[in-house]
Design a protein around this motif. Sequence first.
Motif, PDB file in Angstrom:
ATOM      1  N   GLY A  15       0.768  -1.233   0.000  1.00  8.81           N
ATOM      2  CA  GLY A  15       0.000   0.000   0.000  1.00  8.81           C
ATOM      3  C   GLY A  15       0.800   1.284   0.000  1.00  8.81           C
ATOM      4  N   VAL A  16       2.091   1.210  -0.326  1.00  9.76           N
ATOM      5  CA  VAL A  16       2.933   2.401  -0.410  1.00  9.76           C
ATOM      6  C   VAL A  16       3.307   2.610  -1.877  1.00  9.76           C
ATOM      7  CG1 VAL A  16       5.117   3.468   0.269  1.00  9.76           C
ATOM      8  CG2 VAL A  16       3.857   2.058   1.916  1.00  9.76           C
ATOM      9  N   LEU A  17       3.084   3.812  -2.381  1.00 10.90           N
ATOM     10  CA  LEU A  17       3.384   4.125  -3.776  1.00 10.90           C
ATOM     11  C   LEU A  17       4.784   4.711  -3.895  1.00 10.90           C
ATOM     12  CD1 LEU A  17       2.563   4.535  -6.756  1.00 10.90           C
ATOM     13  CD2 LEU A  17       1.513   6.712  -6.057  1.00 10.90           C
ATOM     14  N   PRO A  18       5.717   3.987  -4.525  1.00  9.52           N
ATOM     15  CA  PRO A  18       7.043   4.559  -4.777  1.00  9.52           C
ATOM     16  C   PRO A  18       7.017   5.329  -6.103  1.00  9.52           C
ATOM     17  CG  PRO A  18       7.034   2.238  -5.359  1.00  9.52           C
ATOM     18  CD  PRO A  18       5.642   2.590  -4.909  1.00  9.52           C
ATOM     19  N   ILE A  19       7.340   6.597  -6.052  1.00 11.32           N
ATOM     20  CA  ILE A  19       7.328   7.428  -7.259  1.00 11.32           C
ATOM     21  C   ILE A  19       8.765   7.795  -7.597  1.00 11.32           C
ATOM     22  CG2 ILE A  19       6.626   9.612  -8.289  1.00 11.32           C
ATOM     23  CD1 ILE A  19       4.128   9.542  -6.569  1.00 11.32           C
TER      24      ILE A  19
ATOM     25  N   PRO B 256       0.643  -1.504 -14.394  1.00  9.68           N
ATOM     26  CA  PRO B 256      -0.819  -1.339 -14.454  1.00  9.68           C
ATOM     27  C   PRO B 256      -1.579  -2.215 -13.446  1.00  9.68           C
ATOM     28  CG  PRO B 256       0.087  -1.568 -16.663  1.00  9.68           C
ATOM     29  CD  PRO B 256       1.210  -1.835 -15.709  1.00  9.68           C
ATOM     30  N   TYR B 257      -1.086  -3.416 -13.223  1.00 10.71           N
ATOM     31  CA  TYR B 257      -1.727  -4.302 -12.244  1.00 10.71           C
ATOM     32  C   TYR B 257      -1.647  -3.703 -10.845  1.00 10.71           C
ATOM     33  CZ  TYR B 257      -1.961  -8.152  -8.903  1.00 10.71           C
ATOM     34  OH  TYR B 257      -2.252  -8.925  -7.820  1.00 10.71           O
ATOM     35  N   LYS B 258      -0.464  -3.212 -10.453  1.00  7.81           N
ATOM     36  CA  LYS B 258      -0.295  -2.632  -9.124  1.00  7.81           C
ATOM     37  C   LYS B 258      -1.075  -1.326  -8.992  1.00  7.81           C
ATOM     38  CE  LYS B 258       1.927  -5.775  -7.099  1.00  7.81           C
ATOM     39  NZ  LYS B 258       1.246  -6.496  -6.006  1.00  7.81           N
ATOM     40  N   LYS B 259      -1.170  -0.577 -10.074  1.00  6.47           N
ATOM     41  CA  LYS B 259      -1.979   0.641 -10.070  1.00  6.47           C
ATOM     42  C   LYS B 259      -3.437   0.298  -9.768  1.00  6.47           C
ATOM     43  CE  LYS B 259      -3.439   4.450 -13.088  1.00  6.47           C
ATOM     44  NZ  LYS B 259      -3.241   5.082 -14.416  1.00  6.47           N
TER      45      LYS B 259
ATOM     46  N   LYS C 201       2.996  21.716  -0.166  1.00 10.54           N
ATOM     47  CA  LYS C 201       2.059  20.645  -0.508  1.00 10.54           C
ATOM     48  C   LYS C 201       2.408  20.046  -1.869  1.00 10.54           C
ATOM     49  CE  LYS C 201      -1.324  21.225   2.683  1.00 10.54           C
ATOM     50  NZ  LYS C 201      -0.739  21.093   3.989  1.00 10.54           N
ATOM     51  N   VAL C 202       2.163  18.752  -1.975  1.00  8.31           N
ATOM     52  CA  VAL C 202       2.242  18.061  -3.260  1.00  8.31           C
ATOM     53  C   VAL C 202       0.887  17.418  -3.517  1.00  8.31           C
ATOM     54  CG1 VAL C 202       4.724  17.602  -3.130  1.00  8.31           C
ATOM     55  CG2 VAL C 202       3.115  15.903  -2.266  1.00  8.31           C
ATOM     56  N   ILE C 203       0.610  17.193  -4.778  1.00 11.71           N
ATOM     57  CA  ILE C 203      -0.592  16.464  -5.171  1.00 11.71           C
ATOM     58  C   ILE C 203      -0.133  15.225  -5.925  1.00 11.71           C
ATOM     59  CG2 ILE C 203      -2.711  16.495  -6.539  1.00 11.71           C
ATOM     60  CD1 ILE C 203      -2.699  19.569  -6.186  1.00 11.71           C
ATOM     61  N   VAL C 204      -0.585  14.073  -5.457  1.00  6.44           N
ATOM     62  CA  VAL C 204      -0.285  12.810  -6.120  1.00  6.44           C
ATOM     63  C   VAL C 204      -1.583  12.300  -6.721  1.00  6.44           C
ATOM     64  CG1 VAL C 204       0.576  10.463  -5.867  1.00  6.44           C
ATOM     65  CG2 VAL C 204       1.576  12.304  -4.480  1.00  6.44           C
ATOM     66  N   ASP C 205      -1.616  12.235  -8.038  1.00  5.52           N
ATOM     67  CA  ASP C 205      -2.781  11.738  -8.769  1.00  5.52           C
ATOM     68  C   ASP C 205      -2.394  10.404  -9.396  1.00  5.52           C
ATOM     69  OD1 ASP C 205      -4.840  11.187 -10.569  1.00  5.52           O
ATOM     70  OD2 ASP C 205      -5.187  13.314 -10.978  1.00  5.52           O
ATOM     71  N   LEU C 206      -2.747   9.327  -8.711  1.00 10.40           N
ATOM     72  CA  LEU C 206      -2.385   7.997  -9.202  1.00 10.40           C
ATOM     73  C   LEU C 206      -3.103   7.680 -10.505  1.00 10.40           C
ATOM     74  CD1 LEU C 206      -0.976   5.282  -8.984  1.00 10.40           C
ATOM     75  CD2 LEU C 206      -2.768   4.546  -7.388  1.00 10.40           C
ATOM     76  N   GLU C 207      -4.357   8.065 -10.607  1.00 10.41           N
ATOM     77  CA  GLU C 207      -5.109   7.798 -11.841  1.00 10.41           C
ATOM     78  C   GLU C 207      -4.392   8.380 -13.052  1.00 10.41           C
ATOM     79  OE1 GLU C 207      -7.603   5.912 -13.990  1.00 10.41           O
ATOM     80  OE2 GLU C 207      -8.183   5.955 -11.883  1.00 10.41           O
ATOM     81  N   LYS C 208      -3.926   9.625 -12.940  1.00 18.02           N
ATOM     82  CA  LYS C 208      -3.222  10.287 -14.043  1.00 18.02           C
ATOM     83  C   LYS C 208      -1.720   9.995 -14.033  1.00 18.02           C
ATOM     84  CE  LYS C 208      -6.312  14.270 -14.417  1.00 18.02           C
ATOM     85  NZ  LYS C 208      -6.402  15.742 -14.270  1.00 18.02           N
ATOM     86  N   GLN C 209      -1.237   9.357 -12.951  1.00 18.27           N
ATOM     87  CA  GLN C 209       0.189   9.071 -12.770  1.00 18.27           C
ATOM     88  C   GLN C 209       0.995  10.361 -12.839  1.00 18.27           C
ATOM     89  OE1 GLN C 209      -0.306   4.874 -15.070  1.00 18.27           O
ATOM     90  NE2 GLN C 209       1.764   5.676 -15.027  1.00 18.27           N
TER      91      GLN C 209
ATOM     92  N   LEU D  85      -5.536   1.584  -6.489  1.00 17.58           N
ATOM     93  CA  LEU D  85      -6.755   2.372  -6.673  1.00 17.58           C
ATOM     94  C   LEU D  85      -7.962   1.717  -6.015  1.00 17.58           C
ATOM     95  CD1 LEU D  85      -6.348   3.510 -10.393  1.00 17.58           C
ATOM     96  CD2 LEU D  85      -6.321   4.991  -8.364  1.00 17.58           C
ATOM     97  N   ASN D  86      -7.969   0.387  -5.961  1.00 14.13           N
ATOM     98  CA  ASN D  86      -9.107  -0.339  -5.405  1.00 14.13           C
ATOM     99  C   ASN D  86      -8.882  -0.845  -3.988  1.00 14.13           C
ATOM    100  OD1 ASN D  86     -11.167  -0.506  -7.640  1.00 14.13           O
ATOM    101  ND2 ASN D  86      -9.305  -1.145  -8.708  1.00 14.13           N
ATOM    102  N   GLY D  87      -7.686  -0.625  -3.437  1.00 15.45           N
ATOM    103  CA  GLY D  87      -7.401  -1.102  -2.086  1.00 15.45           C
ATOM    104  C   GLY D  87      -7.248  -2.607  -2.011  1.00 15.45           C
ATOM    105  N   PHE D  88      -6.772  -3.222  -3.106  1.00 16.07           N
ATOM    106  CA  PHE D  88      -6.629  -4.675  -3.162  1.00 16.07           C
ATOM    107  C   PHE D  88      -5.208  -5.114  -2.848  1.00 16.07           C
ATOM    108  CE2 PHE D  88      -9.903  -4.898  -6.871  1.00 16.07           C
ATOM    109  CZ  PHE D  88     -10.948  -4.842  -5.975  1.00 16.07           C
ATOM    110  N   ASP D  89      -5.093  -6.253  -2.174  1.00 13.15           N
ATOM    111  CA  ASP D  89      -3.832  -6.990  -2.209  1.00 13.15           C
ATOM    112  C   ASP D  89      -4.018  -8.053  -3.288  1.00 13.15           C
ATOM    113  OD1 ASP D  89      -5.312  -9.105  -1.107  1.00 13.15           O
ATOM    114  OD2 ASP D  89      -4.356  -8.987   0.855  1.00 13.15           O
ATOM    115  N   ASP D  90      -3.043  -8.937  -3.464  1.00 11.70           N
ATOM    116  CA  ASP D  90      -3.127  -9.921  -4.548  1.00 11.70           C
ATOM    117  C   ASP D  90      -4.339 -10.848  -4.404  1.00 11.70           C
ATOM    118  OD1 ASP D  90      -0.837  -8.890  -5.751  1.00 11.70           O
ATOM    119  OD2 ASP D  90       0.483 -10.260  -4.691  1.00 11.70           O
ATOM    120  N   ILE D  91      -4.663 -11.233  -3.168  1.00 10.39           N
ATOM    121  CA  ILE D  91      -5.816 -12.114  -2.923  1.00 10.39           C
ATOM    122  C   ILE D  91      -7.117 -11.381  -3.231  1.00 10.39           C
ATOM    123  CG2 ILE D  91      -7.027 -13.484  -1.181  1.00 10.39           C
ATOM    124  CD1 ILE D  91      -4.380 -14.748  -1.467  1.00 10.39           C
ATOM    125  N   ASP D  92      -7.236 -10.148  -2.734  1.00 11.90           N
ATOM    126  CA  ASP D  92      -8.442  -9.354  -3.009  1.00 11.90           C
ATOM    127  C   ASP D  92      -8.664  -9.201  -4.510  1.00 11.90           C
ATOM    128  OD1 ASP D  92      -8.977  -8.810  -0.281  1.00 11.90           O
ATOM    129  OD2 ASP D  92      -7.616  -7.092  -0.321  1.00 11.90           O
TER     130      ASP D  92
END
Length: 192
Positions: free
Chosen positions: A116-120, A164-167, A141-149, A171-178
């Motif tokens: 759940g941590v986004l490395p940019i 794309p899979y990790k994105k 302040k910074v704005i992180v827009d994951l949808e727009k990357q 975005l959906n709060g999923f781990d691999d099982i979810d």
Amino acid sequence: MSVDKFTLLKTSCVPLPNENVDTDQIIPARFLKATSREGFGENLFRDWRFSSSGEPIKDFVLNQAEYSGKVLVAGKNFGSGSSREHAAWAIHDYGFKVVVSSFFADIFRNNALNNGVLPIQVSADFLSSLFNAIEKDNAQKVIVDLEKQELTYNNESCSFEINPYKKDCLLNGFDDIDYLINKKEKIQDFEK
């Protein structure tokens, strides 16, 4: 482990310009005895944050009240060293949702995304400019827009890459099982 859905994030930053930060500096090996992901945040950068007697080291950034936020801005080559997933656990448990650097160790990048941590990853010039902006205004302040990357601050902006899979998972709060459970109907249809 399900995580919170990653939405548009607008937050201040915590600057850590140190380069070549390895996983043992992120979470020292003596704290790896637990198997649960909770509680690791209190030992994030333990040997930099606290003296051997347990007193906070005043000049370390996490001990300075003027810096806060959900984005850790780190120097080049963040997360090198061993493959311990605990480093990502500690960063997440402390409250960071994003780590920005000009280079990440591959194993750390994957562990971060899985927890759940986004490395940019940004250019060295963009990173330097962001550090300068934070130095001038510790509430930058910074704005992180994951949808727009896209990562933006002031009038500066840069795009970033993500699998794309990790994105989709973030975005959906999923781990691999979810993720697989979410595809259950499609999997069943495919099996038929």
